[in-house]
Scaffold this active site. Structure first.
Site, short mmCIF file in Angstrom:
data_model
loop_
_atom_site.label_atom_id
_atom_site.label_comp_id
_atom_site.label_asym_id
_atom_site.label_seq_id
_atom_site.Cartn_x
_atom_site.Cartn_y
_atom_site.Cartn_z
N ASP A 54 9.39 2.89 -0.35
CA ASP A 54 8.34 3.54 0.42
C ASP A 54 8.55 3.18 1.89
OD1 ASP A 54 6.14 4.57 1.64
OD2 ASP A 54 4.66 3.61 0.33
N TYR B 50 0.86 -1.19 0.00
CA TYR B 50 0.00 0.00 0.00
C TYR B 50 0.89 1.22 0.00
CZ TYR B 50 -3.44 3.46 1.66
OH TYR B 50 -4.25 4.55 1.78
N LYS C 113 4.29 8.98 8.77
CA LYS C 113 4.11 8.40 10.11
C LYS C 113 5.14 8.95 11.11
CE LYS C 113 1.19 4.92 8.29
NZ LYS C 113 1.22 4.17 7.04
C1 LIG Z 1 0.51 4.64 5.71
C2 LIG Z 1 1.25 4.41 4.44
C3 LIG Z 1 1.10 5.25 3.33
C4 LIG Z 1 0.07 6.35 3.28
O1 LIG Z 1 0.32 7.35 4.19
P1 LIG Z 1 -0.89 8.34 4.60
O2 LIG Z 1 -0.24 9.33 5.49
O3 LIG Z 1 -1.92 7.48 5.26
O4 LIG Z 1 -1.39 8.93 3.33
C5 LIG Z 1 1.91 5.04 2.24
N1 LIG Z 1 2.82 4.05 2.22
C6 LIG Z 1 2.99 3.21 3.26
C7 LIG Z 1 4.03 2.14 3.18
C8 LIG Z 1 2.20 3.36 4.40
O5 LIG Z 1 2.34 2.48 5.41
#
Ligand SMILES: *Cc1c(COP(=O)(O)O)cnc(C)c1O
Length: 435
Positions: free
Chosen positions: A239, A144, A267
């Site tokens: 990511d 994701y 995060k």
């Molecule tokens: C949480 C997450 C996102 C999205 O971040 P948001 O701040 O919720 O838009 C993208 N990539 C990874 C790996 C994530 O865990």
């Protein structure tokens, strides 16, 4: 456990907010439960509006690595707020956080702040396409990367939970250029490169997958991606929105010794406030406006409150022993869960790295999304409900990771394992009955 007030609040919210929540997994839909409305939190603990207390392993889905309402973060926030909450003009705090990020993650020479992980990955993709002059991108099933149209294909997290194949509202034309491969499958990536020679701008990957449950990269997977990208003139985007500053001081890229072209953060980098970032080699990042032609902007980007929380969080994590402590607590939890499951004959496969862990009700190995989907979701439901009932707050889905903070104490972990032994006995009884 009393849940009257949460139930009432959920009904009230549903009248004015779609599904009653501002992000889908919060609705507890896949575990047939009422979401608990949180009144307050402190350290490793949450209290809901009915007065129930929980040990929290969600940590706002990753950011709260120092624990909730951390005194240092609150102090930094108060000081920043007193000076004004947003200016839309540069501040010293932005440079400070950027310096901290660049120092911790050597592959990042320049970094741009944004407000969400979704924005970070979307912008990194735009830059990769601009820099290579190519259109196609490759992602992995079950990873994701936020909810930007191009990346909402075979996504994990809430999408996996809800079983939405992509999403309505995303025109096929918008995802036509997004290729997919199974996680940990270098052969599939090699095939994609030979099928679309000179067309793939980048490979984007969660270096440790945490949005299909937690799945570790097999030895050689990330290094293999690096080689394939180099060989075919594509960029590698890690990511690290979840893993950045969570699994190690320098993120997953330091653990696996792989150097990406671009990295996305979120995060932890915002310390519980809305901040995220993308960065990489100077030669790439200078292609962003205003230095270069690739456009990306944000009214609240680099917001002083978020920068203050992020700086305090990264500084505190830099203190000696932080990651060792997170690692020890997480390892004990993960190992304790595996032992407890083995004792009652429940197949459970566990994984952990730094302050992050995960488990599947599946004998394993779990190396990709297809494996993750074979896990026993009924067993998870039983386990989740039994844990919640004992005051242990886990992510309400089998396809999410769990997070430990520096505010968790060894005694919290032991209490959690005690609760887990009872919950796993329940799972074992359920499995015996259904046979
Ligand atoms: C949480 C997450 C996102 C999205 O971040 P948001 O701040 O919720 O838009 C993208 N990539 C990874 C790996 C994530 O865990």
């Amino acid at each position: 456990m009393k849940t009257q007030r949460s139930r009432k609040e959920f009904k009230r919210a549903q009248r004015v907010i779609p599904g009653g929540v501002n992000s889908p997994v919060r609705a507890f839909g896949s575990v047939d439960q009422t979401p608990r409305f949180i009144a307050r939190a402190k350290g490793a603990r949450l209290w809901d509006v009915d007065g129930n207390e929980y040990i929290d392993y969600v940590g706002s889905w990753g950011p709260m690595i120092l624990g909730h309402a951390d005194p240092g973060v609150l102090r930094a926030l108060r000081a920043a707020a007193a000076r004004g909450t947003s200016f839309g003009a540069p501040t010293e705090l932005e440079t400070e956080l950027a310096e901290l990020v660049c120092k911790r993650v050597p592959s990042v020479e320049r970094v741009r702040m944004v407000s969400s992980g979704t924005e970070a990955t979307m912008s990194a993709l735009r830059l990769a396409r601009a820099a290579t002059g190519r259109a196609r991108v490759l992602k992995f099933e079950g990873c994701y990367h936020g909810h930007a149209d191009a990346l909402l294909v075979g996504a994990g997290s809430g999408v996996a939970t809800l079983g939405i194949p992509g999403s309505p509202g995303v025109p096929a034309a918008f995802t036509e250029l997004t290729l997919q491969a199974p996680y940990n499958d270098l052969g599939a990536v090699r095939e994609a490169f030979s099928r679309w020679p000179g067309e793939i701008a980048c490979v984007i990957v969660e270096p440790i997958a945490g949005n299909m449950g937690m799945v570790l990269p097999q030895p050689g997977f990330l290094g293999g991606l690096r080689e394939l990208c180099d060989c075919h003139g594509a960029l590698l985007i890690l990511d690290e929105v979840m893993t950045g500053f969570r699994v190690a001081r320098g993120g997953a890229q330091s653990l696996y010794d792989v150097t990406p072209d671009l990295t996305t953060f979120g995060k932890v980098v915002g310390g519980g406030l809305p901040a995220a970032a993308y960065g990489g080699r100077a030669e790439l990042m200078t292609q962003m406006a205003p230095e270069g032609p690739v456009y990306q902007a944000g009214t609240l980007s680099g917001n002083p409150l978020a920068m203050a929380a992020g700086c305090e969080t990264l500084r505190r994590l830099a203190r000696s022993g932080s990651y060792e402590r997170l690692g020890q607590l997480t390892e004990r939890l993960s190992g304790g869960l595996a032992e407890a499951a083995a004792e009652v004959g429940v197949p459970l496969s566990t994984a952990h790295a730094g302050g992050m862990f995960g488990f599947f009700f599946h004998p394993g190995p779990v190396d990709c999304f297809a494996d993750a989907q074979k896990s026993d979701t009924e067993a998870f439901k039983t386990f989740f409900a039994a844990m919640l009932d004992q005051g242990i707050y886990l992510a309400p889905s089998p396809f999410e990771a769990a997070f430990v903070s520096l505010a968790h104490r060894p005694a919290d972990v032991e209490d959690t394992l005690e609760a887990a032994r009872r919950a796993l006995r329940k799972v074992a009884r359920g499995r015996a009955k259904s046979r």
